[in-house]
Scaffold this motif. Structure first.
Motif, PDB file in Angstrom:
ATOM      1  N   VAL A 212       6.033   1.690 -14.411  1.00  0.00           N
ATOM      2  CA  VAL A 212       6.754   0.428 -15.032  1.00  0.00           C
ATOM      3  C   VAL A 212       7.684   0.069 -13.651  1.00  0.00           C
ATOM      4  O   VAL A 212       7.853  -1.044 -13.307  1.00  0.00           O
ATOM      5  CB  VAL A 212       7.723   0.450 -16.101  1.00  0.00           C
ATOM      6  CG1 VAL A 212       8.603  -0.516 -16.203  1.00  0.00           C
ATOM      7  CG2 VAL A 212       6.843   0.517 -17.502  1.00  0.00           C
ATOM      8  N   HIS A 213       8.310   1.180 -12.901  1.00  0.00           N
ATOM      9  CA  HIS A 213       9.214   0.906 -12.133  1.00  0.00           C
ATOM     10  C   HIS A 213       8.505   0.939 -10.597  1.00  0.00           C
ATOM     11  O   HIS A 213       8.998   0.581  -9.503  1.00  0.00           O
ATOM     12  CB  HIS A 213      10.332   1.968 -12.127  1.00  0.00           C
ATOM     13  CG  HIS A 213      11.026   1.826 -13.347  1.00  0.00           C
ATOM     14  ND1 HIS A 213      11.913   0.805 -13.438  1.00  0.00           N
ATOM     15  CD2 HIS A 213      10.933   2.573 -14.628  1.00  0.00           C
ATOM     16  CE1 HIS A 213      12.418   1.096 -14.842  1.00  0.00           C
ATOM     17  NE2 HIS A 213      11.865   2.129 -15.519  1.00  0.00           N
ATOM     18  N   TYR A 214       7.335   1.722 -10.536  1.00  0.00           N
ATOM     19  CA  TYR A 214       6.695   1.770  -9.033  1.00  0.00           C
ATOM     20  C   TYR A 214       5.084   1.466  -9.481  1.00  0.00           C
ATOM     21  O   TYR A 214       4.126   2.174  -9.294  1.00  0.00           O
ATOM     22  CB  TYR A 214       6.907   3.252  -8.664  1.00  0.00           C
ATOM     23  CG  TYR A 214       8.191   3.565  -8.299  1.00  0.00           C
ATOM     24  CD1 TYR A 214       8.590   3.304  -7.113  1.00  0.00           C
ATOM     25  CD2 TYR A 214       9.078   4.110  -9.217  1.00  0.00           C
ATOM     26  CE1 TYR A 214       9.822   3.490  -6.680  1.00  0.00           C
ATOM     27  CE2 TYR A 214      10.448   4.543  -8.912  1.00  0.00           C
ATOM     28  CZ  TYR A 214      10.839   4.490  -7.767  1.00  0.00           C
ATOM     29  OH  TYR A 214      12.105   4.552  -7.396  1.00  0.00           O
ATOM     30  N   PRO A 215       4.854  -0.048  -9.574  1.00  0.00           N
ATOM     31  CA  PRO A 215       3.610  -0.251  -9.784  1.00  0.00           C
ATOM     32  C   PRO A 215       2.432   0.040  -8.676  1.00  0.00           C
ATOM     33  O   PRO A 215       1.491   0.413  -9.066  1.00  0.00           O
ATOM     34  CB  PRO A 215       3.534  -1.782 -10.092  1.00  0.00           C
ATOM     35  CG  PRO A 215       5.099  -2.376  -9.623  1.00  0.00           C
ATOM     36  CD  PRO A 215       6.023  -1.114  -9.731  1.00  0.00           C
ATOM     37  N   ARG A 216       3.044   0.112  -7.365  1.00  0.00           N
ATOM     38  CA  ARG A 216       2.302   0.132  -6.302  1.00  0.00           C
ATOM     39  C   ARG A 216       1.588   1.648  -6.310  1.00  0.00           C
ATOM     40  O   ARG A 216       0.423   1.731  -5.703  1.00  0.00           O
ATOM     41  CB  ARG A 216       3.124   0.122  -4.862  1.00  0.00           C
ATOM     42  CG  ARG A 216       2.276   0.292  -3.675  1.00  0.00           C
ATOM     43  CD  ARG A 216       3.243   0.459  -2.589  1.00  0.00           C
ATOM     44  NE  ARG A 216       2.434   1.195  -1.281  1.00  0.00           N
ATOM     45  CZ  ARG A 216       3.303   1.506  -0.459  1.00  0.00           C
ATOM     46  NH1 ARG A 216       4.449   1.428  -0.232  1.00  0.00           N
ATOM     47  NH2 ARG A 216       2.468   1.956   0.604  1.00  0.00           N
ATOM     48  N   TRP A 217       2.286   2.500  -7.044  1.00  0.00           N
ATOM     49  CA  TRP A 217       1.613   3.944  -6.771  1.00  0.00           C
ATOM     50  C   TRP A 217       1.397   4.213  -8.291  1.00  0.00           C
ATOM     51  O   TRP A 217       1.111   5.523  -8.714  1.00  0.00           O
ATOM     52  CB  TRP A 217       2.908   5.049  -6.544  1.00  0.00           C
ATOM     53  CG  TRP A 217       3.380   4.723  -4.936  1.00  0.00           C
ATOM     54  CD1 TRP A 217       4.267   3.719  -4.603  1.00  0.00           C
ATOM     55  CD2 TRP A 217       2.830   5.461  -3.924  1.00  0.00           C
ATOM     56  NE1 TRP A 217       4.420   4.018  -3.136  1.00  0.00           N
ATOM     57  CE2 TRP A 217       3.502   4.970  -2.874  1.00  0.00           C
ATOM     58  CE3 TRP A 217       1.485   6.420  -3.845  1.00  0.00           C
ATOM     59  CZ2 TRP A 217       3.166   5.469  -1.621  1.00  0.00           C
ATOM     60  CZ3 TRP A 217       1.402   6.726  -2.693  1.00  0.00           C
ATOM     61  CH2 TRP A 217       1.787   6.334  -1.498  1.00  0.00           C
ATOM     62  N   ALA A 218       1.046   3.430  -9.198  1.00  0.00           N
ATOM     63  CA  ALA A 218       0.811   3.675 -10.553  1.00  0.00           C
ATOM     64  C   ALA A 218      -0.732   4.092 -10.407  1.00  0.00           C
ATOM     65  O   ALA A 218      -0.957   5.388 -11.161  1.00  0.00           O
ATOM     66  CB  ALA A 218       0.665   2.381 -11.409  1.00  0.00           C
ATOM     67  N   ALA A 219      -1.654   3.774  -9.858  1.00  0.00           N
ATOM     68  CA  ALA A 219      -3.033   4.332  -9.702  1.00  0.00           C
ATOM     69  C   ALA A 219      -3.083   5.809  -9.270  1.00  0.00           C
ATOM     70  O   ALA A 219      -3.689   6.703  -9.631  1.00  0.00           O
ATOM     71  CB  ALA A 219      -4.117   3.451  -8.899  1.00  0.00           C
ATOM     72  N   PRO A 220      -2.561   6.189  -7.998  1.00  0.00           N
ATOM     73  CA  PRO A 220      -2.589   7.615  -7.690  1.00  0.00           C
ATOM     74  C   PRO A 220      -1.819   8.340  -8.568  1.00  0.00           C
ATOM     75  O   PRO A 220      -2.187   9.541  -8.863  1.00  0.00           O
ATOM     76  CB  PRO A 220      -1.652   7.563  -6.232  1.00  0.00           C
ATOM     77  CG  PRO A 220      -1.738   6.082  -5.903  1.00  0.00           C
ATOM     78  CD  PRO A 220      -1.943   5.120  -7.019  1.00  0.00           C
ATOM     79  N   LEU A 242      -3.303  13.376  -3.025  1.00  0.00           N
ATOM     80  CA  LEU A 242      -2.034  13.920  -3.907  1.00  0.00           C
ATOM     81  C   LEU A 242      -1.049  14.607  -3.034  1.00  0.00           C
ATOM     82  O   LEU A 242       0.171  14.265  -3.135  1.00  0.00           O
ATOM     83  CB  LEU A 242      -2.686  14.693  -4.839  1.00  0.00           C
ATOM     84  CG  LEU A 242      -3.488  13.948  -5.885  1.00  0.00           C
ATOM     85  CD1 LEU A 242      -3.444  14.629  -7.326  1.00  0.00           C
ATOM     86  CD2 LEU A 242      -2.453  12.762  -6.627  1.00  0.00           C
ATOM     87  N   VAL A 243      -1.449  15.495  -2.019  1.00  0.00           N
ATOM     88  CA  VAL A 243      -0.831  16.365  -1.342  1.00  0.00           C
ATOM     89  C   VAL A 243      -0.236  15.640  -0.132  1.00  0.00           C
ATOM     90  O   VAL A 243       0.957  15.969   0.272  1.00  0.00           O
ATOM     91  CB  VAL A 243      -1.327  17.553  -0.879  1.00  0.00           C
ATOM     92  CG1 VAL A 243      -0.511  18.451  -0.133  1.00  0.00           C
ATOM     93  CG2 VAL A 243      -1.647  18.531  -2.318  1.00  0.00           C
ATOM     94  N   HIS A 244      -0.986  14.661   0.644  1.00  0.00           N
ATOM     95  CA  HIS A 244      -0.610  14.271   1.845  1.00  0.00           C
ATOM     96  C   HIS A 244       0.048  12.779   1.630  1.00  0.00           C
ATOM     97  O   HIS A 244       0.340  12.198   2.454  1.00  0.00           O
ATOM     98  CB  HIS A 244      -1.802  14.210   2.674  1.00  0.00           C
ATOM     99  CG  HIS A 244      -1.824  15.940   3.233  1.00  0.00           C
ATOM    100  ND1 HIS A 244      -3.081  16.212   2.706  1.00  0.00           N
ATOM    101  CD2 HIS A 244      -1.374  16.449   4.163  1.00  0.00           C
ATOM    102  CE1 HIS A 244      -2.941  17.836   3.018  1.00  0.00           C
ATOM    103  NE2 HIS A 244      -1.988  17.716   4.119  1.00  0.00           N
ATOM    104  N   ASP A 245      -0.294  11.901   0.513  1.00  0.00           N
ATOM    105  CA  ASP A 245       0.006  10.953   0.565  1.00  0.00           C
ATOM    106  C   ASP A 245       1.371  10.290  -0.579  1.00  0.00           C
ATOM    107  O   ASP A 245       2.430  10.154  -0.508  1.00  0.00           O
ATOM    108  CB  ASP A 245      -1.116   9.824   0.303  1.00  0.00           C
ATOM    109  CG  ASP A 245      -2.024   9.644   1.396  1.00  0.00           C
ATOM    110  OD1 ASP A 245      -1.662   9.969   2.487  1.00  0.00           O
ATOM    111  OD2 ASP A 245      -3.182   9.589   1.178  1.00  0.00           O
ATOM    112  N   LEU A 246       0.691  10.498  -1.736  1.00  0.00           N
ATOM    113  CA  LEU A 246       1.573  10.382  -2.990  1.00  0.00           C
ATOM    114  C   LEU A 246       2.659  11.309  -2.812  1.00  0.00           C
ATOM    115  O   LEU A 246       3.926  11.101  -3.152  1.00  0.00           O
ATOM    116  CB  LEU A 246       0.758  10.708  -4.199  1.00  0.00           C
ATOM    117  CG  LEU A 246       1.799  10.581  -5.698  1.00  0.00           C
ATOM    118  CD1 LEU A 246       2.415   9.312  -5.716  1.00  0.00           C
ATOM    119  CD2 LEU A 246       0.907  10.600  -6.821  1.00  0.00           C
ATOM    120  N   GLY A 247       2.345  12.716  -2.681  1.00  0.00           N
ATOM    121  CA  GLY A 247       3.422  13.705  -2.576  1.00  0.00           C
ATOM    122  C   GLY A 247       4.544  13.424  -1.596  1.00  0.00           C
ATOM    123  O   GLY A 247       5.906  13.356  -1.950  1.00  0.00           O
TER     124      GLY A 247
END
Length: 265
Positions: A212-220, A242-247
């Motif tokens: 809801v607050h971070y739609p850009r990162w919803a898929a990851p 997950l470890v090198h981008d989202l994290g």
């Protein structure tokens, strides 16, 4: 889930344990008492999907917190590891056992008030001994709680990168993937915890609250849910993302919003 006064309600209960897992819980209770004995053992707790009543036979693991009267020793840790292996081998209903150890003094300490203390009071179900929740405060979904529960993601990222560099395979790799996925989802949820104003331990609900607050990162983040639920299916590219981008993004955003968790010894 909240209590009527707006504090976070305890989420599990022994009455929620599915019947198929009842023998596992009974055996855990008996063996913990035998292994650690009344002079060492203060109390023991269940947490996770089994006391929430959402566990899946053959897929879910058994999560335990064992609180000792004194701080755990290496001998205690070895005994806990042996207990994990024993219970896992005995019961096909579960896929793995995790037994955390802590000293009662640490649980009740000021430093752990909003981390391990919150964990015991709201996320753990009493199994043996005195329930330390009675000696802990009520908790609300605040920035302080967010900071002290998950404000140390950068430390985990460093450990995960080291383990990935060792090219883990088989069950070791699946365990790493499960830990990465679930930790990132929970960190994403606590990032928005004060905005949501409520607590859940359901991974899908956590990810959607974050989205809801971070739609850009919803898929990851939804990918992290899938990895946390089905770690054996995670390939190298997904874990790397997950470890090198989202994290790293999540750790930086968390630091900016809530600050960094108080350092532990």
């Amino acid at each position: 889930m909240l209590n009527e006064d707006g504090t976070i309600a305890r989420e599990g209960a022994l009455t929620y344990v599915p019947e198929v897992f009842a023998p596992v819980v009974d055996a855990a209770r008996a063996r913990i008492g035998e292994v650690f004995g009344p002079t060492r053992l203060h109390s023991a707790y269940l947490y996770g999907s089994i006391p929430r009543g959402t566990a899946t036979p053959g897929v879910s693991d058994l999560d335990l917190l064992i609180v000792l009267r004194e701080e755990p020793t290496e001998a205690d840790r070895a005994a806990a590891a042996a207990l994990e292996a024993e219970l896992d081998a005995r019961f096909p209903q579960i896929d793995g056992v995790g037994a955390l150890l802590a000293g009662a003094g640490t649980v009740l300490s000021e430093l752990e008030r909003y981390d391990l203390g919150f964990f015991v009071a709201c996320l753990c179900t009493p199994l043996l001994g005195e329930d330390l929740a009675a000696r802990l405060p009520a908790y609300r979904p605040t920035s302080l709680l967010a900071r002290e529960t998950n404000g140390d993601l950068e430390l985990f990222l460093a450990r995960w990168r080291q383990r990935l560099a060792g090219a883990p395979a088989g069950r070791e790799r699946a365990r790493l993937a499960r830990a990465v996925g679930r930790h990132l989802v929970r960190t994403g949820f606590t990032l928005v915890l004060p905005l949501r104003g409520d607590w859940t331990s359901d991974l899908d609900e956590m990810a959607e609250a974050f989205a809801v607050h971070y739609p850009r990162w919803a898929a990851p983040m939804r990918t992290a849910v899938a990895v946390g639920r089905r770690p054996a299916d995670a390939d190298a590219a997904v874990l790397d993302m997950l470890v090198h981008d989202l994290g790293p993004w999540l750790a930086a955003e968390y630091r900016a919003v809530h600050g960094v968790k108080a350092p532990r010894p």
